[in-house]
Scaffold this motif. Structure first.
Motif, PDB file in Angstrom:
ATOM      1  N   SER A 181     -66.487   3.404  35.671  1.00 21.06           N
ATOM      2  CA  SER A 181     -67.267   4.343  34.861  1.00 21.06           C
ATOM      3  C   SER A 181     -67.832   3.699  33.595  1.00 21.06           C
ATOM      4  O   SER A 181     -68.434   4.365  32.778  1.00 21.06           O
ATOM      5  N   TRP A 182     -67.637   2.410  33.466  1.00 19.89           N
ATOM      6  CA  TRP A 182     -68.152   1.672  32.310  1.00 19.89           C
ATOM      7  C   TRP A 182     -68.989   0.505  32.800  1.00 19.89           C
ATOM      8  O   TRP A 182     -68.773   0.001  33.899  1.00 19.89           O
TER       9      TRP A 182
ATOM     10  N   THR B 122     -76.109 -12.846  12.964  1.00 23.03           N
ATOM     11  CA  THR B 122     -76.963 -13.941  13.415  1.00 23.03           C
ATOM     12  C   THR B 122     -77.987 -13.540  14.455  1.00 23.03           C
ATOM     13  O   THR B 122     -78.925 -14.282  14.715  1.00 23.03           O
ATOM     14  N   GLY B 123     -77.803 -12.399  15.084  1.00 23.00           N
ATOM     15  CA  GLY B 123     -78.692 -11.991  16.160  1.00 23.00           C
ATOM     16  C   GLY B 123     -78.343 -12.644  17.489  1.00 23.00           C
ATOM     17  O   GLY B 123     -78.917 -12.330  18.515  1.00 23.00           O
ATOM     18  N   ALA B 124     -77.356 -13.558  17.491  1.00 19.30           N
ATOM     19  CA  ALA B 124     -76.936 -14.215  18.725  1.00 19.30           C
ATOM     20  C   ALA B 124     -76.067 -13.269  19.536  1.00 19.30           C
ATOM     21  O   ALA B 124     -75.377 -12.420  18.979  1.00 19.30           O
ATOM     22  N   THR B 125     -76.104 -13.406  20.835  1.00 15.82           N
ATOM     23  CA  THR B 125     -75.269 -12.556  21.666  1.00 15.82           C
ATOM     24  C   THR B 125     -73.850 -13.074  21.654  1.00 15.82           C
ATOM     25  O   THR B 125     -73.602 -14.275  21.606  1.00 15.82           O
ATOM     26  N   GLY B 126     -72.923 -12.156  21.697  1.00 16.28           N
ATOM     27  CA  GLY B 126     -71.516 -12.507  21.715  1.00 16.28           C
ATOM     28  C   GLY B 126     -70.930 -12.212  23.075  1.00 16.28           C
ATOM     29  O   GLY B 126     -71.671 -12.036  24.044  1.00 16.28           O
ATOM     30  N   PRO B 127     -69.611 -12.126  23.162  1.00 14.65           N
ATOM     31  CA  PRO B 127     -68.967 -11.832  24.429  1.00 14.65           C
ATOM     32  C   PRO B 127     -69.426 -10.471  24.945  1.00 14.65           C
ATOM     33  O   PRO B 127     -69.771  -9.581  24.170  1.00 14.65           O
ATOM     34  N   ALA B 128     -69.415 -10.320  26.261  1.00 17.82           N
ATOM     35  CA  ALA B 128     -69.773  -9.031  26.842  1.00 17.82           C
ATOM     36  C   ALA B 128     -68.748  -7.999  26.402  1.00 17.82           C
ATOM     37  O   ALA B 128     -67.563  -8.277  26.325  1.00 17.82           O
ATOM     38  N   ARG B 129     -69.230  -6.825  26.105  1.00 17.03           N
ATOM     39  CA  ARG B 129     -68.352  -5.743  25.685  1.00 17.03           C
ATOM     40  C   ARG B 129     -68.608  -4.530  26.568  1.00 17.03           C
ATOM     41  O   ARG B 129     -69.705  -4.360  27.084  1.00 17.03           O
ATOM     42  N   ALA B 130     -67.619  -3.691  26.704  1.00 15.65           N
ATOM     43  CA  ALA B 130     -67.738  -2.523  27.581  1.00 15.65           C
ATOM     44  C   ALA B 130     -68.495  -1.406  26.893  1.00 15.65           C
ATOM     45  O   ALA B 130     -68.396  -1.210  25.695  1.00 15.65           O
ATOM     46  N   THR B 131     -69.267  -0.685  27.674  1.00 17.49           N
ATOM     47  CA  THR B 131     -70.006   0.486  27.206  1.00 17.49           C
ATOM     48  C   THR B 131     -69.953   1.534  28.302  1.00 17.49           C
ATOM     49  O   THR B 131     -70.084   1.199  29.477  1.00 17.49           O
ATOM     50  N   ARG B 132     -69.777   2.770  27.933  1.00 16.45           N
ATOM     51  CA  ARG B 132     -69.717   3.845  28.920  1.00 16.45           C
ATOM     52  C   ARG B 132     -71.048   3.927  29.658  1.00 16.45           C
ATOM     53  O   ARG B 132     -72.100   3.759  29.067  1.00 16.45           O
ATOM     54  N   VAL B 133     -70.999   4.179  30.955  1.00 16.41           N
ATOM     55  CA  VAL B 133     -72.208   4.297  31.759  1.00 16.41           C
ATOM     56  C   VAL B 133     -73.105   5.356  31.142  1.00 16.41           C
ATOM     57  O   VAL B 133     -72.660   6.437  30.762  1.00 16.41           O
ATOM     58  N   GLY B 134     -74.382   5.019  30.985  1.00 17.78           N
ATOM     59  CA  GLY B 134     -75.338   5.959  30.422  1.00 17.78           C
ATOM     60  C   GLY B 134     -75.479   5.864  28.915  1.00 17.78           C
ATOM     61  O   GLY B 134     -76.297   6.521  28.325  1.00 17.78           O
ATOM     62  N   THR B 135     -74.673   5.025  28.263  1.00 14.64           N
ATOM     63  CA  THR B 135     -74.730   4.866  26.819  1.00 14.64           C
ATOM     64  C   THR B 135     -75.740   3.788  26.472  1.00 14.64           C
ATOM     65  O   THR B 135     -75.783   2.743  27.100  1.00 14.64           O
TER      66      THR B 135
END
Length: 116
Positions: A88-89, A99-112
């Protein structure tokens, strides 16, 4: 096994790090894989253990130098529940505000929608 009362993105990140590894995982590896601070990860691991999602044990590897490591592994029911919860995430790249640089992937609720 008790259900989790509050599901947060850091909780899903910890569950995902555990799911992506075969066998027991030491806590600091979870910290590194999630990009979350120790003050976030270890309380989540403790709550998961208290509720029966994971078991922990001390690493007794005689060849390991340094302090003993605590290893965490899913219980069978905990693994199944974590897999259901993770469905569901979604994982997204979150840019660093500094810095605007991407960091580690993080979880986000589906649809967020995630904005920087």
């Amino acid at each position: 096994m008790e259900p989790l009362q509050r599901i947060t993105a850091p909780t899903v990140d910890v569950l995902t790090a555990l799911l992506e590894n075969d066998g027991p995982v030491w806590g600091l590896l979870v910290v590194k894989e999630t990009g979350r601070p120790t003050g976030t990860v270890y309380p989540i691991l403790e709550r998961l253990e208290e509720r029966g999602w994971v078991d922990s044990s001390w690493d007794d590897d005689p060849d390991h130098r340094g302090p003993r490591r605590r290893l965490y592994a899913f219980t069978p029911d905990g693994r199944a529940a974590a897999q259901d919860l993770r469905r569901s995430w979604v994982r997204t790249e979150r840019p660093s505000r500094a810095t605007g640089a991407t960091g580690p992937a993080r979880a986000t609720r589906v649809g967020t929608v995630v904005t920087a």
